[in-house]
Design an enzyme around this catalytic site. Structure first.
Site, PDB file in Angstrom:
ATOM      1  N   HIS A  21       6.141  -9.407  42.912  1.00  0.00           N
ATOM      2  CA  HIS A  21       5.868 -10.772  42.453  1.00  0.00           C
ATOM      3  C   HIS A  21       6.057 -11.793  43.580  1.00  0.00           C
ATOM      4  CE1 HIS A  21       5.039 -10.394  38.159  1.00  0.00           C
ATOM      5  NE2 HIS A  21       5.910  -9.410  38.142  1.00  0.00           N
ATOM      6  N   LYS A  74      -1.382  -7.471  41.830  1.00  0.00           N
ATOM      7  CA  LYS A  74      -1.021  -8.845  41.460  1.00  0.00           C
ATOM      8  C   LYS A  74      -1.751  -9.821  42.394  1.00  0.00           C
ATOM      9  CE  LYS A  74       2.926  -7.429  38.809  1.00  0.00           C
ATOM     10  NZ  LYS A  74       3.985  -6.459  38.978  1.00  0.00           N
ATOM     11  N   SER A 102      11.059 -10.520  37.501  1.00  0.00           N
ATOM     12  CA  SER A 102       9.795 -10.958  36.919  1.00  0.00           C
ATOM     13  C   SER A 102       9.936 -11.580  35.534  1.00  0.00           C
ATOM     14  CB  SER A 102       8.818  -9.781  36.871  1.00  0.00           C
ATOM     15  OG  SER A 102       9.367  -8.722  36.125  1.00  0.00           O
TER      16      SER A 102
HETATM   17  C1  LIG Z   1       4.265  -5.070  38.518  1.00  0.00           C
HETATM   18  C2  LIG Z   1       5.495  -4.486  39.118  1.00  0.00           C
HETATM   19  C3  LIG Z   1       5.564  -3.133  39.454  1.00  0.00           C
HETATM   20  C4  LIG Z   1       4.463  -2.165  39.123  1.00  0.00           C
HETATM   21  O1  LIG Z   1       3.369  -2.375  39.933  1.00  0.00           O
HETATM   22  P1  LIG Z   1       2.021  -1.558  39.629  1.00  0.00           P
HETATM   23  O2  LIG Z   1       1.323  -1.533  40.929  1.00  0.00           O
HETATM   24  O3  LIG Z   1       1.315  -2.315  38.557  1.00  0.00           O
HETATM   25  O4  LIG Z   1       2.432  -0.209  39.150  1.00  0.00           O
HETATM   26  C5  LIG Z   1       6.694  -2.673  40.096  1.00  0.00           C
HETATM   27  N1  LIG Z   1       7.737  -3.509  40.375  1.00  0.00           N
HETATM   28  C6  LIG Z   1       7.709  -4.807  40.027  1.00  0.00           C
HETATM   29  C7  LIG Z   1       8.868  -5.685  40.358  1.00  0.00           C
HETATM   30  C8  LIG Z   1       6.592  -5.337  39.380  1.00  0.00           C
HETATM   31  O5  LIG Z   1       6.579  -6.613  39.023  1.00  0.00           O
END
Ligand SMILES: *Cc1c(COP(=O)(O)O)cnc(C)c1O
Length: 397
Positions: A214, A243, A186
């Site tokens: 992502h 997301k 990310s």
């Molecule tokens: C955003 C993200 C998370 C965390 O996700 P949440 O549902 O906000 O806790 C975990 N792993 C990756 C790769 C992320 O980008």
């Protein structure tokens, strides 16, 4: 001095040293909904830093679905899933996510952070090994720490090093081996080499686990994620509802039936934390309806990313190569990245500077992100702002 006073002095000193290095993160207060444009301090800003890839965060169809689910199923669950916190909606969403990802079943968590935190410990023990990419998300790192399996690490997306670690784990007698990777890294917007990872895993008899936070919803055919994009199958997928799938909250693990069944019995963040509220679950079902038919949104996202990369490159900015809607503009030191972000803010463009400890020291960057709710006009406005702000702080000539 009391122990408490000395402790609080120590806390203040840590905060002061973070600030002295220019590493303090400050939160902006958004007045109203998340979206391509947001209001901050009464000013309308163009937003280039949300994970709102498909622009669904303020979509009226999701809001209506959340309202309907709240009407029919109430506001809160006041229970973990296994006591009295499972509704028909929760099972409908778990089945739906599994179907979308081509997996046998899935299990919901309060967040993907919890999904990754609870995944490894019930499945693997002292006799086993986890081989983890060095740039994996903090939640995978923490999940691995909570598990007794032996730990191996390979350099980011370095397939030769992965093979070295697979050989080592085998030579050191590992019973089961799991290779764990983000589908998309990310901070960089690069995709894991899942073709080679699955080939090596098969060769050395290892399992594969991919965190597709992502990617799910917008990468690969119908947005089915990085394995679909690479044309491969992995054993376990984790992801987020926070997301592209509406942006609220919630996480999941998808995989073979037995794995999901065992996690329901043993995953600690599942057993000891509240069930997701009906509004979120109902809206996530509506988000999947939209996402499965969102080829137009996905095409726009690709178009935007291509246009945005070309525009920034023409202006002389240094980007990390890629084709993901994450487009990192490399700056170097944290204070300069912060100054650049402020200069953009003054021009009505909201971006976020990323610096240590989120990325290595000296590799501070502005991580811009495209989303399908942006227009070409928005991007032209942002390019003008980047050109002017970049000159002002000396990032470009
Ligand atoms: C955003 C993200 C998370 C965390 O996700 P949440 O549902 O906000 O806790 C975990 N792993 C990756 C790769 C992320 O980008």
């Amino acid at each position: 001095m009391t122990d408490v006073a000395a402790f609080l002095d120590q806390v203040s000193a840590t905060l002061a040293s973070i600030d002295a290095e220019g590493l303090t993160k400050r939160e902006r207060l958004i007045e109203g909904a998340q979206g391509a444009h947001v209001t901050i301090g009464g000013r309308r800003m163009l937003n280039l830093c949300a994970n709102n890839y498909l622009g669904l965060a303020d979509d009226p169809r999701l809001i209506a679905a959340a309202q309907a689910a709240m009407q029919s199923h109430g506001y809160g669950m006041a229970s973990v899933r296994f006591i009295c916190g499972t509704q028909d909606l929760h099972r409908a969403l778990e089945t739906r996510i599994a179907g979308f990802l081509g997996m046998e079943d899935s299990i919901l968590f309060a967040a993907c952070f919890d999904a990754n935190g609870g995944l490894f410990e019930p499945l693997l023990g002292e006799a086993d090994a986890i081989i983890s990419d060095s740039l994996n998300h903090a939640s995978i790192i923490d999940g691995v720490r909570l598990c007794k399996a032996r730990r191996y690490r390979f350099a980011n997306n370095d397939m030769a090093d992965l093979e070295v670690q697979l050989r080592r784990a085998r030579a050191e007698g590992a019973r089961f081996i799991m290779v764990a990777t983000d589908g998309v890294f990310s901070m960089d917007g690069t995709l894991a080499d899942l073709g080679e990872i699955t080939r090596l895993a098969a060769h050395y008899g290892a399992l594969t686990m991919v965190d597709d936070c992502h990617a799910t919803g917008f990468i690969g055919p119908q947005g089915r994620g990085t394995p679909a994009a690479a044309g491969v199958k992995v054993d376990i997928l984790t992801g987020t509802l926070g997301k592209a799938l509406g942006g609220a909250l919630g996480g999941y693990i998808a995989g073979p039936q037995g794995v999901i069944d065992l996690l329901r019995q043993r995953a600690r963040p599942y057993l000891f934390s509240n069930a997701l509220p009906p509004a979120v679950v109902g809206a996530a079902l509506a988000a999947l309806d939209i996402v499965e038919r969102a080829d137009d949104l996905r095409a726009r996202l690709v178009e935007h990313a291509t246009y945005w990369r070309a525009g920034l490159t023409r202006l002389g900015f240094t980007l990390l190569e890629g084709r993901h809607p994450i487009v990192p503009v490399m700056i170097g030191e944290a204070p300069l990245a912060q100054a650049f972000a402020r200069a953009l803010d003054a021009r009505g463009v909201m971006v976020s500077a990323f610096f240590f400890p989120v990325v290595p020291r000296g590799l501070a960057r502005i991580r811009t992100q495209m989303n399908a709710a942006l227009t070409r006009q928005d991007l032209d406005f942002a390019l003008e702002a980047f050109a002017a702000a970049g000159k002002e702080v000396g990032v470009v000539q």
